[in-house]
Design a protein around this motif. Structure first.
Motif, mmCIF file in Angstrom:
data_model
loop_
_atom_site.group_PDB
_atom_site.id
_atom_site.type_symbol
_atom_site.label_atom_id
_atom_site.label_comp_id
_atom_site.label_asym_id
_atom_site.label_seq_id
_atom_site.Cartn_x
_atom_site.Cartn_y
_atom_site.Cartn_z
ATOM 1 N N GLY A 198 3.745 -65.859 -1.695
ATOM 2 C CA GLY A 198 4.426 -66.263 -0.511
ATOM 3 C C GLY A 198 5.114 -65.326 0.625
ATOM 4 O O GLY A 198 5.983 -64.473 -0.087
ATOM 5 N N ALA A 199 4.869 -65.430 1.532
ATOM 6 C CA ALA A 199 5.473 -64.468 2.741
ATOM 7 C C ALA A 199 6.479 -65.063 3.615
ATOM 8 O O ALA A 199 7.355 -64.556 3.976
ATOM 9 C CB ALA A 199 4.340 -63.796 3.535
ATOM 10 N N HIS A 200 6.242 -66.351 3.969
ATOM 11 C CA HIS A 200 7.348 -67.111 4.861
ATOM 12 C C HIS A 200 7.034 -68.622 4.871
ATOM 13 O O HIS A 200 6.072 -68.995 4.337
ATOM 14 C CB HIS A 200 6.874 -66.600 6.247
ATOM 15 C CG HIS A 200 7.756 -67.247 7.637
ATOM 16 N ND1 HIS A 200 9.131 -66.867 7.390
ATOM 17 C CD2 HIS A 200 7.540 -67.886 8.461
ATOM 18 C CE1 HIS A 200 9.528 -67.478 8.381
ATOM 19 N NE2 HIS A 200 8.626 -68.210 8.941
ATOM 20 N N ALA A 201 8.103 -69.183 5.228
ATOM 21 C CA ALA A 201 8.065 -70.802 5.159
ATOM 22 C C ALA A 201 8.619 -71.221 6.452
ATOM 23 O O ALA A 201 9.669 -70.628 6.959
ATOM 24 C CB ALA A 201 8.473 -71.537 3.837
ATOM 25 N N GLY A 202 8.081 -72.327 7.193
ATOM 26 C CA GLY A 202 8.646 -73.018 8.171
ATOM 27 C C GLY A 202 8.374 -74.553 8.141
ATOM 28 O O GLY A 202 7.728 -75.066 7.320
ATOM 29 N N LEU A 203 9.352 -75.459 8.805
ATOM 30 C CA LEU A 203 9.400 -76.734 8.603
ATOM 31 C C LEU A 203 9.208 -77.191 10.168
ATOM 32 O O LEU A 203 10.291 -77.324 11.043
ATOM 33 C CB LEU A 203 10.589 -77.239 8.167
ATOM 34 C CG LEU A 203 10.538 -78.699 7.547
ATOM 35 C CD1 LEU A 203 9.677 -78.719 6.252
ATOM 36 C CD2 LEU A 203 11.902 -78.807 7.200
ATOM 37 N N LEU A 204 8.030 -78.248 10.382
ATOM 38 C CA LEU A 204 8.041 -78.952 11.512
ATOM 39 C C LEU A 204 8.719 -80.299 11.371
ATOM 40 O O LEU A 204 8.121 -81.209 10.188
ATOM 41 C CB LEU A 204 6.435 -79.028 11.780
ATOM 42 C CG LEU A 204 6.023 -79.903 13.096
ATOM 43 C CD1 LEU A 204 6.382 -79.041 14.184
ATOM 44 C CD2 LEU A 204 4.429 -80.034 13.223
ATOM 45 N N ILE A 205 9.326 -80.810 12.301
ATOM 46 C CA ILE A 205 10.002 -82.222 11.960
ATOM 47 C C ILE A 205 9.535 -82.854 13.110
ATOM 48 O O ILE A 205 9.914 -82.707 14.388
ATOM 49 C CB ILE A 205 11.547 -81.661 12.102
ATOM 50 C CG1 ILE A 205 11.957 -80.618 10.945
ATOM 51 C CG2 ILE A 205 12.423 -83.083 11.822
ATOM 52 C CD1 ILE A 205 13.519 -80.100 11.212
#
Length: 202
Positions: free
Chosen positions: A54-61
């Motif tokens: 894994g290189a990155h993570a983001g969250l769409l709300i």
């Protein structure tokens, strides 16, 4: 009240060391976008095509409005006001832009969506907005802290690793998953330049 202050202090301290960004209220209000359909959260995980790490993570709300919490991310767009890693006005075109920016020959993107109640979406959004600017390499631990104890997400780990969060997210009831691949060149700087001038994103 003391508990609320303790949580707020913890979130603020967790973000120490990052450069704060605070768009003016007028820009945030003008960009507000409400997406039709059920309220939900979507975890985006960027995975190396070389070794699967894994290189990155983001969250769409997706709640009363739709925002992207992209902690310690480099993604941006001049039409999207930002407040400390929370991007406002995230239309479907902007979601496509986010995915296109991260997916390339060296990275795949995994999208995992879970429907939540409006109250849960509001809580997660409130926590993301209160977290503060996130230092580099702290993306997943920031997401872990924002989701910690939220109804329906109690089983998620407190982790620094995007892939571990992704694997735990996969066990949430009702999660919908898709994997996005792209053979674009590894250098994604040009995506920012092209997309910033793309009228389709307006």
């Amino acid at each position: 009240m003391k508990i609320f202050l303790a949580i707020a202090t913890t979130l603020s301290l967790a973000a120490c060391g990052a450069e704060p960004i605070w768009a003016p209220e007028a820009a945030v209000v003008a960009s507000r976008y409400t997406h039709p359909g059920p309220t939900s959260v979507t975890l985006y995980t960027v995975l190396s095509t070389r070794n699967g790490s894994g290189a990155h993570a983001g969250l769409l709300i997706n709640g009363a409005q739709r925002v992207m919490f992209d902690p310690a991310g480099t993604w941006r767009h001049p039409q999207l006001p930002e407040r400390n890693d929370v991007h406002f006005g995230v239309t479907p075109k902007m979601v496509d832009f986010y995915i296109d920016y991260h997916a390339r020959e060296t990275f795949d993107v995994v999208e995992q969506t879970v429907e939540v109640s409006p109250e849960v979406a509001a809580l997660i959004m409130q926590r993301a907005m209160a977290y503060g600017a996130v230092p580099k390499a702290n993306c997943t631990i920031a997401l872990s802290r924002v989701l910690e104890g939220v109804p329906g997400f109690e089983g998620l780990p407190m982790t620094w690793f995007p892939k571990r969060m992704m694997e735990a997210f996969a066990d949430l009831p009702g999660v919908e998953t898709r994997k996005i691949t792209d053979d674009d060149a590894d250098n994604n700087h040009g995506v920012l330049l092209v997309q910033a001038d793309d009228p389709r994103l307006e």
